[in-house]
Design a protein around this motif. Structure first.
Motif, short mmCIF file in Angstrom:
data_model
loop_
_atom_site.label_atom_id
_atom_site.label_comp_id
_atom_site.label_asym_id
_atom_site.label_seq_id
_atom_site.Cartn_x
_atom_site.Cartn_y
_atom_site.Cartn_z
N THR A 51 -6.77 6.86 9.23
CA THR A 51 -7.80 5.81 9.34
C THR A 51 -8.54 5.65 8.02
O THR A 51 -8.69 4.54 7.50
CB THR A 51 -8.80 6.18 10.44
OG1 THR A 51 -8.10 6.66 11.57
CG2 THR A 51 -9.66 4.99 10.81
N PHE A 54 -6.27 4.00 5.19
CA PHE A 54 -6.01 2.55 5.26
C PHE A 54 -7.29 1.74 5.16
O PHE A 54 -7.29 0.65 4.58
CB PHE A 54 -5.21 2.23 6.52
CG PHE A 54 -3.76 2.59 6.40
CD1 PHE A 54 -2.93 1.86 5.56
CD2 PHE A 54 -3.25 3.69 7.05
CE1 PHE A 54 -1.59 2.20 5.41
CE2 PHE A 54 -1.91 4.04 6.91
CZ PHE A 54 -1.08 3.29 6.08
N LEU A 55 -8.36 2.27 5.71
CA LEU A 55 -9.63 1.55 5.57
C LEU A 55 -10.01 1.44 4.10
O LEU A 55 -10.34 0.36 3.61
CB LEU A 55 -10.73 2.29 6.34
CG LEU A 55 -10.81 2.04 7.83
CD1 LEU A 55 -11.89 2.91 8.45
CD2 LEU A 55 -11.11 0.58 8.11
N ARG A 57 -8.14 1.68 1.45
CA ARG A 57 -7.22 0.92 0.64
C ARG A 57 -7.29 -0.57 0.93
O ARG A 57 -6.89 -1.40 0.12
CB ARG A 57 -5.80 1.43 0.87
CG ARG A 57 -5.09 2.03 -0.31
CD ARG A 57 -5.89 2.11 -1.55
NE ARG A 57 -6.35 3.45 -1.84
CZ ARG A 57 -5.55 4.43 -2.18
NH1 ARG A 57 -4.28 4.23 -2.32
NH2 ARG A 57 -6.04 5.60 -2.42
N SER A 58 -7.82 -0.93 2.11
CA SER A 58 -7.89 -2.35 2.42
C SER A 58 -8.88 -3.08 1.53
O SER A 58 -8.89 -4.30 1.46
CB SER A 58 -8.26 -2.55 3.89
OG SER A 58 -9.57 -2.09 4.11
N THR A 59 -9.71 -2.33 0.80
CA THR A 59 -10.64 -2.99 -0.11
C THR A 59 -10.03 -3.21 -1.48
O THR A 59 -10.66 -3.78 -2.35
CB THR A 59 -11.89 -2.14 -0.33
OG1 THR A 59 -11.46 -0.82 -0.65
CG2 THR A 59 -12.76 -2.11 0.88
N ASP A 61 -7.68 -1.40 -4.86
CA ASP A 61 -7.45 -0.07 -5.43
C ASP A 61 -8.75 0.52 -5.96
O ASP A 61 -9.65 -0.20 -6.38
CB ASP A 61 -6.40 -0.16 -6.55
CG ASP A 61 -6.94 -0.87 -7.75
OD1 ASP A 61 -7.33 -0.19 -8.71
OD2 ASP A 61 -7.01 -2.11 -7.71
N LEU A 89 1.99 0.16 -0.50
CA LEU A 89 0.95 0.93 0.16
C LEU A 89 1.53 2.10 0.94
O LEU A 89 1.00 3.20 0.93
CB LEU A 89 0.17 0.01 1.10
CG LEU A 89 -1.15 0.57 1.62
CD1 LEU A 89 -2.09 0.84 0.48
CD2 LEU A 89 -1.77 -0.39 2.61
N TYR A 93 0.80 6.02 0.83
CA TYR A 93 0.32 6.74 2.02
C TYR A 93 1.09 8.04 2.21
O TYR A 93 0.49 9.10 2.45
CB TYR A 93 0.44 5.82 3.22
CG TYR A 93 0.17 6.47 4.55
CD1 TYR A 93 -1.08 7.01 4.84
CD2 TYR A 93 1.15 6.52 5.53
CE1 TYR A 93 -1.33 7.61 6.06
CE2 TYR A 93 0.91 7.11 6.76
CZ TYR A 93 -0.33 7.66 7.01
OH TYR A 93 -0.56 8.24 8.22
N VAL B 158 -15.73 -0.75 3.17
CA VAL B 158 -14.67 -1.72 3.40
C VAL B 158 -15.23 -3.13 3.56
O VAL B 158 -14.74 -4.09 2.98
CB VAL B 158 -13.86 -1.32 4.65
CG1 VAL B 158 -12.87 -2.41 5.00
CG2 VAL B 158 -13.14 -0.02 4.40
#
Lengths: 366, 351
Positions: A51, A54-55, A57-59, A61, A89, A93, B158
């Protein structure tokens, strides 16, 4: 749930054979409980780490987040490629998971240290603070909870319950600021911030084989002044953080003692003529303390959060203080690493607490 | 069992009396009533302050000067600024009042979102079971065990990358809090659903041919909501604390786009060392009073629902209290009397 595993022998030491079958069906013995509980650590850690990864990395690098705007675009790109953040990605991971399995939680961007090194440097300070806080919580919460239950629905009970709610309602950092205002600034009794004064820090640094736990180090110097200085610095943070948990303990002990006081065996003991004091100590209070062990497990997460905030308030150079620093400098690799590490710590301590609870109280094993 | 309390009573006055908080208010006596009323009053004052903030606050939250020029930084309380000014030159009183509005927004958005998502997931998971249920339970447990503020920090990063505008900040805080709270609603509703779905009335509904959704929403959900008011109040207070914690760590709403108590407290750390007390005391008191109010309400609801903790009306008082809520399900595992079976059968110990 627990029946799947290979634990046919536990429980069969009992002389009677008839109930054994039934018992096994309803959940096996201590061994299988511990095994299942141990295996549960891994999905927990896996879910949390995934969690968080991925959270974060969603923003985008982390290099851009930390250094974007401060470096020219081509240099930025170079560093992104060097660190491998341009790859797909999913392969990042997998690398990340592999790293964690090897105990590698990444390297911080802002000061280029390994996250595990950050932990070993600052973790001891957090550990020390947390232990102090737990001691305060026990000393304050348990006796007061017993008192409140004994004086149920009378004035002291009401006052204590309000106190417990206030402990919960006051954010640790506000409690810390208030304590500082009163005891450091107004009364001047205790130091405002830090883990020790500069002179003590220097003295402790000269010690070889530092543990990082100042209390132990101070004891080893054998210098009374140093010890006193270290303890004085610890009082306010410990109280601020400890009261938070003390409120929880107080309420829990109160509820449980009310439960045991009303139970059949206490009535029975009373009717046998057991003295009031002994009745309280042996019959009512003791069984009421067992659930506290379970709750400590849940409190660890709360204490860690509290420690982050308390450390920021008191400039207590621990993991939480460091986390706040990294947050300020937008070093998200460090943040991600520390958070993932804390997830592991929480999962493992929860496991240990559950094991202790299961050893003490057979009803816990499911 | 649970249906008994929702039996059709016809008269409208009865249904009014059965509303969650009203019912408890009537049921409570003495000290417990006092705590409940105190909590309701504090909560009411908080909501009113938030709604009427533009009328109550002497200045805007981001106002630095008026007709007479700049306010000046760290002014001690005076006639112009009843609670003084902050290090940034804002009026403390105004920011405390406006801060209540931010807090209310966050509570409402966070609690609504987490209830809707948590309840839905809990219903589906508990009702259908299977692998989805198992996966969801493990995930919920993992998140539940995790330090909530840390998770909130990650989500805040985020969503807003740190700081943002008023609504961006509110949404960031609210969503981070939602993520943390969903497991709590999920666990409670799932447990209730699993229990209720084996009851006879669900069985009969299925026999009649009601669809799964109809059974879930009509028959299961309606009977599974009795602990919701309690969790709701406790969560609302936790939402405030999480918001303040986020703000304190610098993930607040920028002072120019909104007022937030935790952020203001963060700015006042340095003030404290130099003996400036008004910049930290008042925002902090704001947090404490709101959380205190909400917790008092939640705590009272909890005690009133638990027969071991409920203070009973003296026996002489009129008829026996009928139709009380049954045994409490302590929410989200908080401070529950872990295995209170021994105590339960002797409900209340008669004192």
């Amino acid at each position: 749930m627990t029946t799947t595993t290979t634990e046919p022998t536990t429980g069969s030491t009992e002389p009677e054979t008839a109930p054994v079958r039934r018992r096994r069906r309803s959940g096996g013995g201590l061994g299988s409980y511990l095994l299942v509980r141990f295996l549960l650590i891994f999905p927990t850690i896996f879910i949390l780490v995934t969690t968080v990864f991925f959270l974060m990395r969603s923003t985008g690098d982390p290099i851009t987040a930390a250094l974007g705007g401060r470096l020219p675009a081509d240099q930025l790109q170079e560093r992104i490629e060097a660190a491998g953040y341009d790859r797909p990605l999913f392969s990042q991971y997998l690398d990340y998971l592999g790293g964690i399995a090897r105990g590698d939680f990444g390297t911080t961007i802002s000061d280029n240290r390994e996250v595990t090194e950050v932990l070993t440097t600052f973790g001891t300070a957090t550990l020390e603070l947390t232990v102090y806080a737990l001691i305060v919580a026990f000393l304050v919460g348990i006796p007061l909870g017993q008192l409140a239950a004994y004086m149920r629905d009378r004035l002291p009970d009401a006052a204590l319950r309000i106190f417990a709610i206030l402990c919960y309602a006051t954010p640790v950092f506000f409690a810390g600021l208030l304590l500082k205002l009163v005891f450091s600034v107004q009364l001047g009794w205790l130091p405002v911030a830090g883990r020790a004064s500069t002179r003590t820090e220097i003295e402790l640094q000269q010690l070889d084989g530092q543990t990082g736990i100042y209390l132990i180090d101070a004891l080893r110097t054998g210098n009374g002044e140093v010890l006193r200085d270290v303890l004085e610095h610890a009082v306010l943070p410990a109280v601020a953080l400890g009261l938070l948990t003390a409120g929880v303990f107080l309420r829990l002990v109160r509820t449980n003692v009310i439960g045991t006081l009303g139970s059949g065996y206490v009535e029975a003991a009373r009717s046998r003529g057991v003295g009031e004091y002994r009745l309280l100590r042996k019959h009512a209070y003791r069984p009421a303390l067992i659930p506290i062990i379970t709750v400590i497990g849940m409190q660890i997460a709360m204490l860690l959060v509290g420690a982050v905030l308390t450390e920021t308030t008191f400039e207590w150079k621990g993991l939480g203080f460091q986390l706040a620093e990294y947050l300020q400098s937008r070093d998200f690799v460090a943040v991600q690493g520390i958070v993932a590490l804390l997830a592991v710590i929480v999962a493992v301590t929860n496991f240990i607490v559950d094991v202790i609870a299961a050893l003490i109280d057979p009803r816990v094993r499911y | 069992m649970a249906t008994a309390t929702t039996a059709p009573s016809g008269a409208r006055r009865r249904t009014w009396r059965q509303l969650p908080v009203v019912q408890q208010l009537r049921q409570s006596v003495g000290l417990q009533r006092g705590m409940l009323v105190a909590g309701l009053v504090l909560t009411g004052v908080f909501v009113l302050t938030a709604v009427l903030a533009p009328l109550l606050a002497p200045y805007e939250y981001g106002q630095l000067r008026d007709a007479d020029g700049p306010f000046g930084a760290q002014q001690s309380p005076s006639g112009d600024h009843l609670l003084g000014t902050t290090v940034g030159g804002y009026d403390v009183l105004s920011r405390v009042i406006w801060g209540s509005r931010t807090a209310l927004y966050v509570i409402v958005v966070a609690v609504l979102m987490s209830i809707v998502i948590g309840v839905l997931l809990g219903l589906v998971s508990g009702y259908f079971g299977g692998w989805l249920d198992r996966v969801l339970v493990v995930i919920a447990d993992a998140i539940y065990a995790f330090p909530s503020l840390l998770l909130a920090i990650i989500v805040a990063i985020v969503i807003s990358g740190g700081q943002s505008s008023l609504w961006g900040g509110i949404l960031a805080a609210a969503i981070s809090i939602t993520v943390v709270f969903i497991p709590q609603y999920f666990r409670v509703i799932r447990a209730e659903t699993v229990r209720i779905k084996s009851e006879a009335f669900v069985e009969s509904a299925r026999v009649i041919g009601a669809s799964n959704w109809r059974i879930m929403l009509r028959h299961v959900l309606r009977n599974a909501t009795r602990t919701l008011p309690l969790i709701l109040t406790l969560n609302a207070s936790e939402a405030i604390l999480t918001l303040a914690g986020l703000g304190f760590l610098g993930f607040g709403i920028e002072p120019t786009s909104g007022a937030e108590w935790g952020f203001d407290l963060n700015r006042s750390i340095a003030d404290v060392s130099s003996g400036i007390w008004w910049t930290s005391l008042f925002p902090g008191l704001g947090i404490v009073l709101v959380v205190l109010g909400l917790t008092l309400v939640g705590e009272s609801l909890n005690d009133l629902a638990d027969p071991r903790l409920r203070t009973r009306r003296r026996v002489s008082a009129q008829d026996a209290p009928v139709g009380l809520a049954e045994v409490a399900v302590v929410p989200g595992g908080t401070l529950g009397a872990a295995d209170g079976l021994d105590g339960l059968e002797h409900g209340g110990g008669a004192r």
